[in-house]
Design an enzyme around this catalytic site. Structure first.
Site, PDB file in Angstrom:
ATOM      1  N   LYS A 164       0.833  -1.222   0.000  1.00 52.76           N
ATOM      2  CA  LYS A 164       0.000   0.000   0.000  1.00 52.76           C
ATOM      3  C   LYS A 164       0.857   1.257   0.000  1.00 52.76           C
ATOM      4  O   LYS A 164       0.595   2.203  -0.737  1.00 52.76           O
ATOM      5  CB  LYS A 164      -0.914   0.052   1.246  1.00 52.76           C
ATOM      6  CG  LYS A 164      -1.917  -1.058   1.364  1.00 52.76           C
ATOM      7  CD  LYS A 164      -2.863  -0.839   2.539  1.00 52.76           C
ATOM      8  CE  LYS A 164      -2.216  -0.809   3.913  1.00 52.76           C
ATOM      9  NZ  LYS A 164      -1.658  -2.118   4.348  1.00 52.76           N
ATOM     10  N   ARG A 219      -9.917   1.288   8.088  1.00 56.63           N
ATOM     11  CA  ARG A 219      -9.552  -0.079   8.470  1.00 56.63           C
ATOM     12  C   ARG A 219     -10.716  -0.804   9.131  1.00 56.63           C
ATOM     13  O   ARG A 219     -10.572  -1.986   9.466  1.00 56.63           O
ATOM     14  CB  ARG A 219      -8.395  -0.021   9.465  1.00 56.63           C
ATOM     15  CG  ARG A 219      -7.024  -0.373   8.843  1.00 56.63           C
ATOM     16  CD  ARG A 219      -6.053  -0.317   9.976  1.00 56.63           C
ATOM     17  NE  ARG A 219      -4.790  -0.920   9.779  1.00 56.63           N
ATOM     18  CZ  ARG A 219      -3.725  -0.276   9.277  1.00 56.63           C
ATOM     19  NH1 ARG A 219      -3.837   0.944   8.820  1.00 56.63           N
ATOM     20  NH2 ARG A 219      -2.573  -0.884   9.225  1.00 56.63           N
ATOM     21  N   ARG A 257      11.221  -5.878   4.523  1.00 58.36           N
ATOM     22  CA  ARG A 257      11.167  -4.426   4.799  1.00 58.36           C
ATOM     23  C   ARG A 257      12.050  -4.078   6.006  1.00 58.36           C
ATOM     24  O   ARG A 257      12.789  -3.102   5.978  1.00 58.36           O
ATOM     25  CB  ARG A 257       9.712  -3.990   5.050  1.00 58.36           C
ATOM     26  CG  ARG A 257       9.581  -2.550   5.499  1.00 58.36           C
ATOM     27  CD  ARG A 257       8.189  -2.014   5.272  1.00 58.36           C
ATOM     28  NE  ARG A 257       7.240  -2.455   6.299  1.00 58.36           N
ATOM     29  CZ  ARG A 257       5.925  -2.288   6.216  1.00 58.36           C
ATOM     30  NH1 ARG A 257       5.391  -1.705   5.173  1.00 58.36           N
ATOM     31  NH2 ARG A 257       5.128  -2.698   7.181  1.00 58.36           N
ATOM     32  N   ARG A 295      10.358  -0.438  12.141  1.00 57.84           N
ATOM     33  CA  ARG A 295       9.080  -0.217  12.828  1.00 57.84           C
ATOM     34  C   ARG A 295       8.914  -1.199  13.977  1.00 57.84           C
ATOM     35  O   ARG A 295       9.206  -2.384  13.839  1.00 57.84           O
ATOM     36  CB  ARG A 295       7.934  -0.428  11.827  1.00 57.84           C
ATOM     37  CG  ARG A 295       7.681   0.770  10.955  1.00 57.84           C
ATOM     38  CD  ARG A 295       6.656   0.482   9.903  1.00 57.84           C
ATOM     39  NE  ARG A 295       5.419  -0.100  10.421  1.00 57.84           N
ATOM     40  CZ  ARG A 295       4.281  -0.137   9.745  1.00 57.84           C
ATOM     41  NH1 ARG A 295       4.226   0.395   8.532  1.00 57.84           N
ATOM     42  NH2 ARG A 295       3.203  -0.678  10.253  1.00 57.84           N
ATOM     43  N   ARG A 337      -1.553  -7.992  13.701  1.00 59.26           N
ATOM     44  CA  ARG A 337      -1.957  -7.099  12.598  1.00 59.26           C
ATOM     45  C   ARG A 337      -2.764  -7.860  11.556  1.00 59.26           C
ATOM     46  O   ARG A 337      -3.757  -7.353  11.033  1.00 59.26           O
ATOM     47  CB  ARG A 337      -0.713  -6.465  11.952  1.00 59.26           C
ATOM     48  CG  ARG A 337      -0.057  -5.431  12.852  1.00 59.26           C
ATOM     49  CD  ARG A 337       1.363  -5.131  12.430  1.00 59.26           C
ATOM     50  NE  ARG A 337       1.447  -4.404  11.185  1.00 59.26           N
ATOM     51  CZ  ARG A 337       2.574  -4.274  10.473  1.00 59.26           C
ATOM     52  NH1 ARG A 337       3.695  -4.830  10.905  1.00 59.26           N
ATOM     53  NH2 ARG A 337       2.576  -3.595   9.367  1.00 59.26           N
TER      54      ARG A 337
HETATM   55  P1  AMP Z   1       0.230   1.042   9.108  1.00 64.55           P
HETATM   56  O1  AMP Z   1       1.410   1.961   9.035  1.00 64.55           O
HETATM   57  O2  AMP Z   1      -0.862   1.442   8.164  1.00 64.55           O
HETATM   58  O3  AMP Z   1       0.604  -0.410   8.962  1.00 64.55           O
HETATM   59  O4  AMP Z   1      -0.384   1.213  10.586  1.00 64.55           O
HETATM   60  C1  AMP Z   1       0.374   0.888  11.726  1.00 64.55           C
HETATM   61  C2  AMP Z   1      -0.533   0.785  12.945  1.00 64.55           C
HETATM   62  O5  AMP Z   1      -1.180   2.052  13.175  1.00 64.55           O
HETATM   63  C3  AMP Z   1      -1.674  -0.218  12.851  1.00 64.55           C
HETATM   64  O6  AMP Z   1      -1.268  -1.541  13.165  1.00 64.55           O
HETATM   65  C4  AMP Z   1      -2.637   0.364  13.883  1.00 64.55           C
HETATM   66  O7  AMP Z   1      -2.179   0.111  15.202  1.00 64.55           O
HETATM   67  C5  AMP Z   1      -2.504   1.843  13.648  1.00 64.55           C
HETATM   68  N1  AMP Z   1      -3.437   2.330  12.603  1.00 64.55           N
HETATM   69  C6  AMP Z   1      -3.104   2.904  11.415  1.00 64.55           C
HETATM   70  N2  AMP Z   1      -4.188   3.240  10.723  1.00 64.55           N
HETATM   71  C7  AMP Z   1      -5.253   2.858  11.471  1.00 64.55           C
HETATM   72  C8  AMP Z   1      -6.655   2.910  11.281  1.00 64.55           C
HETATM   73  N3  AMP Z   1      -7.201   3.426  10.169  1.00 64.55           N
HETATM   74  N4  AMP Z   1      -7.457   2.430  12.273  1.00 64.55           N
HETATM   75  C9  AMP Z   1      -6.930   1.919  13.400  1.00 64.55           C
HETATM   76  N5  AMP Z   1      -5.613   1.817  13.639  1.00 64.55           N
HETATM   77  C10 AMP Z   1      -4.770   2.281  12.683  1.00 64.55           C
END
Ligand code: AMP
Length: 198
Positions: A13, A88, A127, A139, A150
Site C-alpha cells: 500500500k 480499516r 522491509r 518499525r 496485525r
Molecule cells: P500502518 O502503518 O498502516 O501499517 O499502521 C500501523 C498501525 O497504526 C496499525 O497496526 C494500527 O495500530 C494503527 N493504525 C493505522 N491506521 C489505522 C486505522 N485506520 N485504524 C486503526 N488503527 C490504525
C-alpha cells in the site's frame, strides 16, 4: 482524485500510494505515519496510540476518524488525496462516506491489493532488513508477534471494508502478487478510468 488503497500489512500500500502521490501531485495520507509521528512527538494521542500500535492492535475508530477529518480539510488535500491504511473498519468507512458527503465530495476509486497471506510475513521481514541496511529504525510492529496481531486485525476488521465497497460496486481489486510494475500498471488503469469518468 480521491483514492483509497486497501490491503493487508505488507501488501504494498505504502509503495503504491507514494507512487500515486508523485503521479497525481496529491498527498498520501497514511494514518499509520500520522500516528507514528504523534507517538514520536509524544502527544497525548501519540502516547495512547503507541501502546496499541506496538502490539499490532488497531487504534480506536474515533481517534483515526478525527485525524483524517482534520487532515482532509487542509489546503493541500483540496485537489485530492490517497488514503493509505484508512479506513480499516466498516465504521471508519461509513464515517468517511459521511465526511465526504458533507463536503459534497466523492471517492474516485477504492483499490484493493490482493496478496497471498503466506507471502506477507516474508515481505515484512524484507522491509525490516531494508530499513536496517539503510541505517533507518525498524518499525516496532514489523516483527512476527505484532505481525500476527496485525493480520488478525486485518482479517476481522478490515476485510469487511473491502466487502463494504464491493457491495455498491466501488471496489476494484488488483493482484498484489505481481511484480511492482505490473501492479502499478493495473492500478493506473483503475485511476485513469476513474479520472476519465469525472
Ligand atoms: P500502518 O502503518 O498502516 O501499517 O499502521 C500501523 C498501525 O497504526 C496499525 O497496526 C494500527 O495500530 C494503527 N493504525 C493505522 N491506521 C489505522 C486505522 N485506520 N485504524 C486503526 N488503527 C490504525
Amino acid at each position: 482524485m480521491r483514492l483509497i488503497v486497501l490491503g493487508p500489512p505488507g501488501a504494498g500500500k505504502g509503495t503504491q500510494s507514494q507512487r500515486l502521490m508523485q503521479k497525481y501531485g496529491i498527498p498520501q495520507l497514511s494514518t499509520g505515519d500520522m500516528l507514528r509521528a504523534a507517538a514520536a512527538a509524544d502527544t497525548p494521542v501519540g502516547r495512547k496510540a503507541k501502546a496499541l500500535m506496538d502490539t499490532g492492535s488497531l487504534v480506536p475508530d474515533e481517534v483515526v476518524v478525527g485525524i483524517i477529518a482534520d487532515r482532509i480539510s487542509q489546503a493541500d488535500a483540496a485537489k485530492g488525496f490517497i488514503l493509505d491504511g484508512f479506513p480499516r473498519t466498516v465504521n471508519q468507512a461509513k464515517a468517511l462516506d459521511d465526511m465526504l458527503a458533507a463536503k459534497k465530495l466523492k471517492l474516485d476509486g477504492v483499490i484493493e491489493l490482493k496478496v497471498d497471506e503466506g507471502a506477507l510475513l516474508g515481505r515484512i521481514e524484507k522491509r525490516a532488513k531494508e530499513m536496517i541496511a539503510k541505517g533507518c529504525a525498524v518499525r516496532a510492529d514489523d516483527n512476527p508477534e505484532a505481525f500476527k496481531t496485525r493480520l488478525e486485525a486485518y482479517r476481522e476488521m478490515t476485510a469487511p471494508v473491502a466487502a463494504y465497497y464491493a457491495a455498491d460496486g466501488r471496489l476494484k481489486t488488483v493482484d498484489g502478487m505481481a511484480p511492482i510494475e505490473v501492479v502499478s500498471a493495473a492500478i493506473d488503469r483503475v485511476t485513469e478510468a476513474a479520472g476519465s469518468a469525472v
